[in-house]
Motif scaffolding. Structure first.
Motif, PDB file in Angstrom:
ATOM      1  N   TYR A 132      25.037  -5.559 -21.128  1.00  0.00           N
ATOM      2  CA  TYR A 132      25.357  -6.979 -21.236  1.00  0.00           C
ATOM      3  C   TYR A 132      26.597  -7.193 -22.113  1.00  0.00           C
ATOM      4  N   LEU A 133      26.713  -6.439 -23.189  1.00  0.00           N
ATOM      5  CA  LEU A 133      27.894  -6.545 -24.049  1.00  0.00           C
ATOM      6  C   LEU A 133      29.148  -6.114 -23.295  1.00  0.00           C
ATOM      7  N   LEU A 134      29.009  -5.083 -22.458  1.00  0.00           N
ATOM      8  CA  LEU A 134      30.140  -4.665 -21.628  1.00  0.00           C
ATOM      9  C   LEU A 134      30.512  -5.767 -20.648  1.00  0.00           C
ATOM     10  N   TYR A 135      29.508  -6.399 -20.080  1.00  0.00           N
ATOM     11  CA  TYR A 135      29.744  -7.506 -19.140  1.00  0.00           C
ATOM     12  C   TYR A 135      30.476  -8.663 -19.821  1.00  0.00           C
ATOM     13  N   LEU A 136      30.099  -8.968 -21.055  1.00  0.00           N
ATOM     14  CA  LEU A 136      30.763 -10.050 -21.781  1.00  0.00           C
ATOM     15  C   LEU A 136      32.192  -9.674 -22.159  1.00  0.00           C
ATOM     16  N   ALA A 137      32.382  -8.412 -22.575  1.00  0.00           N
ATOM     17  CA  ALA A 137      33.694  -7.990 -23.070  1.00  0.00           C
ATOM     18  C   ALA A 137      34.673  -7.731 -21.934  1.00  0.00           C
ATOM     19  N   VAL A 138      34.212  -7.018 -20.897  1.00  0.00           N
ATOM     20  CA  VAL A 138      35.091  -6.653 -19.774  1.00  0.00           C
ATOM     21  C   VAL A 138      34.335  -6.924 -18.474  1.00  0.00           C
ATOM     22  N   PRO A 139      34.253  -8.163 -18.042  1.00  0.00           N
ATOM     23  CA  PRO A 139      33.421  -8.507 -16.869  1.00  0.00           C
ATOM     24  C   PRO A 139      33.859  -7.837 -15.578  1.00  0.00           C
ATOM     25  N   THR A 140      35.086  -7.359 -15.511  1.00  0.00           N
ATOM     26  CA  THR A 140      35.563  -6.716 -14.278  1.00  0.00           C
ATOM     27  C   THR A 140      35.512  -5.194 -14.351  1.00  0.00           C
ATOM     28  N   SER A 141      34.972  -4.640 -15.426  1.00  0.00           N
ATOM     29  CA  SER A 141      34.952  -3.184 -15.591  1.00  0.00           C
ATOM     30  C   SER A 141      34.115  -2.503 -14.507  1.00  0.00           C
ATOM     31  N   GLY A 142      34.656  -1.406 -13.980  1.00  0.00           N
ATOM     32  CA  GLY A 142      33.909  -0.630 -12.991  1.00  0.00           C
ATOM     33  C   GLY A 142      32.690   0.049 -13.576  1.00  0.00           C
ATOM     34  N   LEU A 143      32.646   0.171 -14.911  1.00  0.00           N
ATOM     35  CA  LEU A 143      31.489   0.795 -15.556  1.00  0.00           C
ATOM     36  C   LEU A 143      30.220  -0.048 -15.394  1.00  0.00           C
ATOM     37  N   GLY A 145      28.954  -1.057 -12.777  1.00  0.00           N
ATOM     38  CA  GLY A 145      28.180  -0.529 -11.653  1.00  0.00           C
ATOM     39  C   GLY A 145      27.263   0.609 -12.039  1.00  0.00           C
ATOM     40  N   GLU A 146      27.572   1.293 -13.154  1.00  0.00           N
ATOM     41  CA  GLU A 146      26.734   2.403 -13.597  1.00  0.00           C
ATOM     42  C   GLU A 146      25.334   1.934 -13.999  1.00  0.00           C
ATOM     43  N   PHE A 147      25.216   0.670 -14.366  1.00  0.00           N
ATOM     44  CA  PHE A 147      23.932   0.154 -14.832  1.00  0.00           C
ATOM     45  C   PHE A 147      23.024  -0.288 -13.681  1.00  0.00           C
ATOM     46  N   GLY A 148      23.600  -0.491 -12.507  1.00  0.00           N
ATOM     47  CA  GLY A 148      22.786  -0.918 -11.368  1.00  0.00           C
ATOM     48  C   GLY A 148      22.055  -2.218 -11.608  1.00  0.00           C
ATOM     49  N   PHE A 149      22.689  -3.133 -12.314  1.00  0.00           N
ATOM     50  CA  PHE A 149      22.031  -4.384 -12.688  1.00  0.00           C
ATOM     51  C   PHE A 149      23.055  -5.508 -12.657  1.00  0.00           C
ATOM     52  N   ASP A 150      22.696  -6.620 -12.027  1.00  0.00           N
ATOM     53  CA  ASP A 150      23.585  -7.770 -11.927  1.00  0.00           C
ATOM     54  C   ASP A 150      23.350  -8.696 -13.116  1.00  0.00           C
ATOM     55  N   PHE A 151      24.172  -8.550 -14.135  1.00  0.00           N
ATOM     56  CA  PHE A 151      23.988  -9.352 -15.338  1.00  0.00           C
ATOM     57  C   PHE A 151      24.276 -10.830 -15.088  1.00  0.00           C
ATOM     58  N   ALA A 152      25.123 -11.122 -14.127  1.00  0.00           N
ATOM     59  CA  ALA A 152      25.470 -12.515 -13.845  1.00  0.00           C
ATOM     60  C   ALA A 152      24.310 -13.269 -13.223  1.00  0.00           C
ATOM     61  N   ALA A 153      23.452 -12.571 -12.495  1.00  0.00           N
ATOM     62  CA  ALA A 153      22.354 -13.232 -11.789  1.00  0.00           C
ATOM     63  C   ALA A 153      20.989 -12.862 -12.362  1.00  0.00           C
ATOM     64  N   ALA A 154      20.959 -12.368 -13.584  1.00  0.00           N
ATOM     65  CA  ALA A 154      19.705 -11.891 -14.163  1.00  0.00           C
ATOM     66  C   ALA A 154      18.750 -13.041 -14.454  1.00  0.00           C
ATOM     67  N   ASP A 155      17.476 -12.813 -14.176  1.00  0.00           N
ATOM     68  CA  ASP A 155      16.427 -13.761 -14.555  1.00  0.00           C
ATOM     69  C   ASP A 155      15.359 -13.004 -15.337  1.00  0.00           C
ATOM     70  N   ALA A 156      14.309 -13.696 -15.730  1.00  0.00           N
ATOM     71  CA  ALA A 156      13.283 -13.090 -16.589  1.00  0.00           C
ATOM     72  C   ALA A 156      12.621 -11.901 -15.905  1.00  0.00           C
ATOM     73  N   PHE A 157      12.276 -12.058 -14.612  1.00  0.00           N
ATOM     74  CA  PHE A 157      11.631 -10.943 -13.923  1.00  0.00           C
ATOM     75  C   PHE A 157      12.591  -9.772 -13.758  1.00  0.00           C
ATOM     76  N   GLY A 158      13.864 -10.077 -13.497  1.00  0.00           N
ATOM     77  CA  GLY A 158      14.847  -9.011 -13.351  1.00  0.00           C
ATOM     78  C   GLY A 158      14.968  -8.177 -14.612  1.00  0.00           C
ATOM     79  N   VAL A 159      14.959  -8.845 -15.766  1.00  0.00           N
ATOM     80  CA  VAL A 159      15.014  -8.126 -17.039  1.00  0.00           C
ATOM     81  C   VAL A 159      13.756  -7.287 -17.232  1.00  0.00           C
ATOM     82  N   LEU A 160      12.597  -7.890 -16.951  1.00  0.00           N
ATOM     83  CA  LEU A 160      11.334  -7.162 -17.090  1.00  0.00           C
ATOM     84  C   LEU A 160      11.306  -5.954 -16.157  1.00  0.00           C
ATOM     85  N   ASP A 161      11.785  -6.138 -14.949  1.00  0.00           N
ATOM     86  CA  ASP A 161      11.816  -5.053 -13.967  1.00  0.00           C
ATOM     87  C   ASP A 161      12.755  -3.942 -14.416  1.00  0.00           C
ATOM     88  N   ALA A 162      13.893  -4.317 -14.982  1.00  0.00           N
ATOM     89  CA  ALA A 162      14.855  -3.319 -15.447  1.00  0.00           C
ATOM     90  C   ALA A 162      14.316  -2.522 -16.628  1.00  0.00           C
TER      91      ALA A 162
END
Length: 388
Positions: A132-143, A145-162
């Motif tokens: 999430y910090l990477l997303y805030l600092a460099v939202p276009t970073s190719g890194l 994708g390494e997390f396999g998680f869409d931080f822009a569309a995250a919801d409570a269940f998505g966080v719990l699932d992750a």
């Protein structure tokens, strides 16, 4: 000071009477195996070279950088035996039961909440925070994708699932092993009934489920479940875990040749053909028991040497390295790739080795820092282990 207990921490008390050839103690062999296999997992989780068009899971690339991609694929395929062997060790240690087996199993299940489940939750939350910090600092970073998680569309269940891996891999994907190990421990009373009343039938049934890639609706994969059961079967049957080095050497050679042939498979098979791909995947899976025995034999031999004794001292670091090597290795790959002067096979392999070495170095420095600040915190993050 009392620390949390992992499935491996029982070695000293549960396996102390057992000895391997030339006097090397079995607990030392277990520690050696843990360290080397987790390092193998770090190599495995390097995944593909940044400039590679072929996943190392498929094999080498016969057109683009064949030697470098062969080395990467071979090492990855070789260490497919890591999780099965670690699972078998866990099962062997777990099913050393007292005269009241169900009471002992219940106590060990409760212990695994603190040594497996809570570290899983903590490390995945830390990984989520890093992403999430990477997303805030460099939202276009190719890194990202390494997390396999869409931080822009995250919801409570998505966080719990992750974090818990309910319907997907945990965001720190290496924790799929801990996820499945904890679930395996939860169903250990059923496994114990099978071991007591239908041991071979249980082995055959779980083997069939493993080969069919069944998940029973809760596991990510059944590798851990099956090999944990095999470790328990070896324990209750009193199987001698010693392997003569002459035998282990031939097993190791045979396994290495099989994995080399599998890495070269794209030269002979069309991996875009689903039937050929499925056949190769099954063959790769069938080779893992051989890899388990071969790697265990190699660890037995290494434990007899001064080098093995030195390696075994780092057993308390293995869980921490397993927990922290991702996303560290993703950042290490990204940073070091910029230093590669030319994309030749030699420089690609150098980057491969350097990325793993840098990852281990960073995690090692972090482990020492945490341990010096708070041994209790380190023990919690390391699943109950202490740093030597």
């Amino acid at each position: 000071m009392t620390t949390l207990q992992t499935p491996f921490d029982q070695a000293a008390s549960q396996a102390a009477p057992a000895r391997v050839s030339r006097g090397a103690e079995l607990p030392l062999t277990i520690e050696v195996a843990r360290v080397l296999l987790v390092i193998g997992l770090v190599f495995l989780h390097y995944f593909a070279y940044p400039n590679s068009r072929t996943s190392p899971f498929l094999g080498y690339d016969p057109v683009h950088h064949p030697f470098a991609t062969f080395v990467n694929s071979f090492v990855l395929l070789f260490f497919f035996s890591a999780v099965p062997l670690l699972s078998a060790i866990s099962g062997w240690l777990f099913f050393n039961l007292s005269a009241r087996p169900m009471a002992t199993i219940g106590r060990r299940i409760r212990g695994r909440v603190s040594s497996l489940l809570l570290p899983l939750v903590t490390w995945n939350l830390l990984t989520l925070l890093a992403g999430y910090l990477l997303y805030l600092a460099v939202p276009t970073s190719g890194l990202r994708g390494e997390f396999g998680f869409d931080f822009a569309a995250a919801d409570a269940f998505g966080v719990l699932d992750a974090v818990l891996g309910l319907t997907r891999l945990p965001i720190a994907f290496q924790f799929w092993f801990v996820h499945d190990l904890f679930l395996t421990v939860l169903v250990s009373p059923l496994l114990w009934l099978l071991l007591r009343h239908a041991p071979l039938l249980g082995a055959v049934g779980l083997c069939a489920a493993w080969l069919a890639e069944a998940t029973f609706g809760i596991f990510i994969r059944t590798d851990v479940l099956f090999f944990f059961y095999l470790g328990g079967l070896a324990r209750v049957r009193g199987t001698d875990l010693r392997i003569a080095w002459r035998t282990a050497r031939w097993l190791l050679l045979g396994y290495a040749l099989l994995m080399a042939a599998r890495a070269l498979a794209p030269a002979w098979f069309d991996l875009t053909d689903p039937q050929q791909r499925e056949m190769l995947d099954l063959a790769t899976r069938l080779a893992r028991p051989l890899g388990v025995v071969a790697c265990w034999g190699a660890c037995l031999r290494l434990a007899e040497t001064p080098l093995g004794e030195a390696v075994g001292r780092y057993g308390g670091f293995a869980f921490f390295l397993h927990a922290a090597h991702f996303p560290t290795i993703a950042f290490a790959k990204f940073a070091l790739w910029r230093l590669v002067p030319v994309e030749t096979d030699g420089w690609m392999i150098a980057h491969y080795v350097a990325s793993v070495a840098l990852t281990i170095g960073i995690v090692g420095a972090g482990a020492v820092l945490v341990f010096r600040l708070s041994p209790t915190l380190y023990a919690f993050l390391a699943g109950g282990r202490r740093l030597a």
